[in-house]
Design an enzyme around this catalytic site. Structure first.
Site, PDB file in Angstrom:
ATOM      1  N   CYS A   2      13.343 -30.400 -23.697  1.00 32.27           N
ATOM      2  CA  CYS A   2      13.496 -30.655 -25.315  1.00 32.27           C
ATOM      3  C   CYS A   2      14.776 -30.075 -25.593  1.00 32.27           C
ATOM      4  CB  CYS A   2      12.386 -29.734 -25.793  1.00 32.27           C
ATOM      5  SG  CYS A   2      10.662 -29.949 -25.301  1.00 32.27           S
ATOM      6  N   GLY A  28      14.480 -35.170 -26.627  1.00 30.88           N
ATOM      7  CA  GLY A  28      13.056 -35.196 -27.243  1.00 30.88           C
ATOM      8  C   GLY A  28      12.928 -35.977 -28.373  1.00 30.88           C
ATOM      9  N   ASN A 101      12.552 -24.868 -24.437  1.00 30.20           N
ATOM     10  CA  ASN A 101      12.648 -26.115 -23.465  1.00 30.20           C
ATOM     11  C   ASN A 101      12.312 -25.689 -22.219  1.00 30.20           C
ATOM     12  OD1 ASN A 101      15.552 -27.395 -22.209  1.00 30.20           O
ATOM     13  ND2 ASN A 101      13.617 -28.356 -22.144  1.00 30.20           N
ATOM     14  N   GLY A 102      11.318 -26.182 -21.346  1.00 30.64           N
ATOM     15  CA  GLY A 102      10.948 -25.940 -20.151  1.00 30.64           C
ATOM     16  C   GLY A 102       9.653 -26.124 -19.830  1.00 30.64           C
ATOM     17  N   TYR A 257      20.566 -37.499 -15.693  1.00 30.22           N
ATOM     18  CA  TYR A 257      20.058 -38.187 -16.753  1.00 30.22           C
ATOM     19  C   TYR A 257      19.680 -37.740 -17.937  1.00 30.22           C
ATOM     20  CZ  TYR A 257      16.312 -40.535 -19.809  1.00 30.22           C
ATOM     21  OH  TYR A 257      15.652 -40.982 -20.601  1.00 30.22           O
TER      22      TYR A 257
HETATM   23  O1  LIG Z   1      12.397 -45.900 -13.082  1.00 31.56           O
HETATM   24  P1  LIG Z   1      12.147 -45.651 -14.609  1.00 31.56           P
HETATM   25  O2  LIG Z   1      10.784 -44.841 -14.820  1.00 31.56           O
HETATM   26  O3  LIG Z   1      12.159 -46.673 -15.367  1.00 31.56           O
HETATM   27  O4  LIG Z   1      12.982 -44.438 -15.114  1.00 31.56           O
HETATM   28  C1  LIG Z   1      14.418 -44.530 -14.977  1.00 31.56           C
HETATM   29  C2  LIG Z   1      14.993 -45.047 -16.081  1.00 31.56           C
HETATM   30  O5  LIG Z   1      14.629 -44.569 -17.413  1.00 31.56           O
HETATM   31  C3  LIG Z   1      15.914 -43.950 -17.950  1.00 31.56           C
HETATM   32  O6  LIG Z   1      16.486 -44.704 -19.012  1.00 31.56           O
HETATM   33  P2  LIG Z   1      16.145 -44.597 -20.531  1.00 31.56           P
HETATM   34  O7  LIG Z   1      15.888 -45.868 -20.955  1.00 31.56           O
HETATM   35  O8  LIG Z   1      15.042 -43.550 -20.719  1.00 31.56           O
HETATM   36  O9  LIG Z   1      17.347 -44.075 -21.287  1.00 31.56           O
HETATM   37  P3  LIG Z   1      19.164 -44.504 -21.241  1.00 31.56           P
HETATM   38  O10 LIG Z   1      19.002 -45.226 -22.279  1.00 31.56           O
HETATM   39  O11 LIG Z   1      19.630 -43.211 -21.591  1.00 31.56           O
HETATM   40  O12 LIG Z   1      19.412 -44.800 -19.924  1.00 31.56           O
HETATM   41  C4  LIG Z   1      17.044 -43.913 -16.843  1.00 31.56           C
HETATM   42  O13 LIG Z   1      18.309 -43.901 -17.223  1.00 31.56           O
HETATM   43  C5  LIG Z   1      16.758 -44.968 -15.875  1.00 31.56           C
HETATM   44  O14 LIG Z   1      17.271 -46.278 -16.667  1.00 31.56           O
HETATM   45  N1  LIG Z   2      10.231 -30.744 -22.317  1.00 32.42           N
HETATM   46  C1  LIG Z   2       9.992 -29.367 -22.830  1.00 32.42           C
HETATM   47  O1  LIG Z   2      10.986 -28.881 -22.562  1.00 32.42           O
HETATM   48  C2  LIG Z   2       8.664 -29.210 -23.285  1.00 32.42           C
HETATM   49  C3  LIG Z   2       8.467 -27.728 -23.865  1.00 32.42           C
HETATM   50  C4  LIG Z   2       6.813 -27.449 -23.754  1.00 32.42           C
HETATM   51  N2  LIG Z   2       6.364 -27.475 -22.528  1.00 32.42           N
HETATM   52  C5  LIG Z   2       6.190 -28.593 -24.479  1.00 32.42           C
HETATM   53  O2  LIG Z   2       5.654 -29.362 -23.871  1.00 32.42           O
HETATM   54  O3  LIG Z   2       6.288 -28.768 -25.536  1.00 32.42           O
HETATM   55 MG   LIG Z   3      18.510 -46.033 -18.326  1.00 29.37          MG
END
Ligand SMILES: O=P(O)(O)OC[C@H]1O[C@H](OP(=O)(O)OP(=O)(O)O)[C@H](O)[C@@H]1O
Ligand SMILES: NC(=O)CC[C@H](N)C(=O)O
Ligand SMILES: [Mg+2]
Length: 501
Positions: A2, A28, A101-102, A257
């Site tokens: 988050c 998030g 976050n976590g 990512y």
């Molecule tokens: O194998 P998957 O389950 O599809 O996950 C991996 C994909 O998801 C993310 O992209 P996303 O669209 O979330 O964000 P981005 O636009 O920042 O690349 C990541 O960059 C990959 O493209």
């Molecule tokens: N991604 C996160 O950091 C989530 C924080 C917290 N565990 C929630 O679910 O709200």
């Molecule tokens: Mg992507």
């Protein structure tokens, strides 16, 4: 993952908190919240939705005060109910609000302790509400009418002794300021910085340095693992190490990512780390097929762009933007539910046929997690007329669940779980699949000017740095949090909390 932020300012901080949350939105997309403090009064607004949808002018006007914290949520525990949007509040002691976050790995035990020993009530299934109650209890047992910095730091030590997992936290103790702290492994990121105004120095704590940058704050530094920073309402800042055996093992997936490329984490530029990932991956491609026949390198926007560019440079092959991204669709991986994720990929990305027709294309993504994106993209590339479709991933195969704040709880939803590279290649329909080696990824992130020797890389190697994650635990979270289980959860949005304006 988050996004969290806290500001101690010299004038109203509502707009700065809002702006910082928009900069952290990529961490998030499910819920957002801000709480401010003016004198002894707190003002809260939180709900499900993007930052721009949750806060309207009328909400902003009520969020008065020179000090406050904010959160953007991507759930990893409990449900996606708006009752679990953050910041959370407890009224005793002092009135404490908290954004986290976590993800905690011993939440079941803590929940029992909170109820049976600490005599406290928790009203949601969120681990963050549990964390808040542990912190509140540890502060309450100091028994002070007016807590000092020593009391605040002692409470953080108490949290470190009781909580396991990943946590970067900002908490506001009404009337006494803001505290930020990081778990003893430093799994999740947190930084702090300052800006000078005519009225004096203002401080900000945030998940990523880019939030400081954009708001004109300068980065002071990252919090060290186990360390806490405490800023009084008057702007006195102190830091202290609150853990016995801190050891930096940051989540390597932040660099792959999660984080924005213009952030600096633990001294490492995310952008540079991604360039080095591209370089290393090119070297591997050349090792596997020195006489490859790749005509063009095409990134899958957005996150893979940086490493794809460097990969193309290193290979000496043309780099082309073959996919156009709809800028109004958010990140698909962090969406809840497979149906939404699947639908969004097609809505989000569209191919420019002429970049594919008759060519051998190397598609580059930062990672393959469930395989939702790459399967559809490879099919699109074929439909656009590509001769051969190769695919590479700047991260190694994701084979194990994440338990520290990324919503990957179920091994069986990961396309590479229990599968070889060849099997994954066949499933996603590519002619050649290349994954980054883990050692190369670690070198790309931790082998630059700033050295980091150890990472949380559990999603790639199944090694959990907190040492408390066993098969039984992984089975339990798999049962509780796989996509089907989440879809079947009843969601109650009733908030028992501060008045939500
Ligand atoms: O194998 P998957 O389950 O599809 O996950 C991996 C994909 O998801 C993310 O992209 P996303 O669209 O979330 O964000 P981005 O636009 O920042 O690349 C990541 O960059 C990959 O493209
Ligand atoms: N991604 C996160 O950091 C989530 C924080 C917290 N565990 C929630 O679910 O709200
Ligand atoms: Mg992507």
């Amino acid at each position: 993952m988050c996004g969290i932020v806290g500001i101690v300012g010299k004038s109203n901080v509502n707009q700065a908190l809002y702006d910082a949350l928009t900069v952290l939105q990529h961490r998030g997309q499910d819920a957002a919240g801000i709480v401010t403090s003016h004198g002894s009064r707190l003002f809260l607004r939180k709900d499900n939705g993007l930052v721009r949808d949750v806060f309207h002018t009328r909400h902003m006007q009520r969020l008065i005060g020179n000090i406050g914290i904010g959160h953007v949520r991507y759930p990893t525990a409990g449900s996606s109910s708006s009752a679990e949007a953050q910041p959370f509040y407890v009224n005793s002691p002092y009135g404490i609000t908290l954004a986290h976050n976590g993800n905690l790995t011993n939440v079941e035990q803590l929940s029992r302790e909170i109820y049976e020993s600490d005599l406290r009530h928790v009203n949601t299934n969120s681990d963050s509400e549990v964390l808040l109650n542990v912190f509140a209890h540890e502060l309450a047992v100091r028994g002070k009418l007016q807590p000092t910095a020593d009391d605040i730091f002692a409470a953080v030590s108490g949290v470190h002794q009781r909580c396991r997992g990943g946590y970067a936290v900002v908490a506001m103790v009404t009337g006494y300021g803001i505290v930020g702290f990081r778990d003893p492994h430093g799994i999740r990121p947190i930084v702090f910085g300052q800006r000078h105004t005519d009225e004096g120095v203002e401080y900000m704590i945030a998940s990523e340095s880019v939030a400081l940058d954009v708001l004109g704050f300068t980065l002071i530094r990252d919090l060290a693992p186990g360390e806490a920073v405490y800023i009084t309402p008057e702007g006195q800042l102190q830091t202290r190490q609150c853990a016995d055996n801190p050891q930096l093992s940051p989540c390597i997936f932040e660099h792959v990512y999660l984080a924005r490329p213009d952030s600096i984490m633990d001294g490492v530029s995310v952008y540079k780390a991604r360039l080095r990932m591209g370089e290393k991956l090119a070297e591997k491609i050349l090792r596997e097929r020195p006489d490859h026949d790749i005509d063009v390198v095409i990134p899958i926007p957005d996150t893979s762009r940086t490493s794809a560019l460097e990969l193309a440079n290193k290979l000496g092959v043309k780099f082309r933007e073959g996919f156009v991204k709809n800028r109004y669709i958010g990140r698909t991986f962090i969406m809840p539910g497979q149906a939404a994720r699947k639908k969004s990929v097609r809505q989000k990305l569209n191919a420019i046929d002429l970049e594919f027709r008759g060519k051998n294309v190397m598609l580059v993504d930062d990672s393959i997690v469930r395989g939702t994106t790459c399967k559809q993209i490879i099919q699109m590339a074929r439909e656009a007329g590509a001769k051969k479709v190769y695919f590479c991933s700047a991260a190694p195969a994701v084979r194990y669940p994440n338990v520290y704040g990324i919503d990957m709880p179920s091994a069986h939803e990961l396309i590479a779980h229990g599968r070889s590279t060849e099997e994954v290649a066949e499933l996603i329909g590519t002619d050649w699949l290349v994954y980054q080696d883990l050692e190369d990824l670690k070198e790309a992130v931790g082998g630059g000017k700033i050295k980091i020797g150890q990472f949380d890389s559990a999603v790639f190697d199944g090694q959990y740095v907190t040492g408390d994650v066993n098969e039984a635990y992984l089975d339990r979270i798999e049962q509780a949090r796989n996509d089907l289980a989440k879809a079947g959860q009843g969601v109650s949005n009733d908030i028992i909390d501060l008045h939500n304006n």
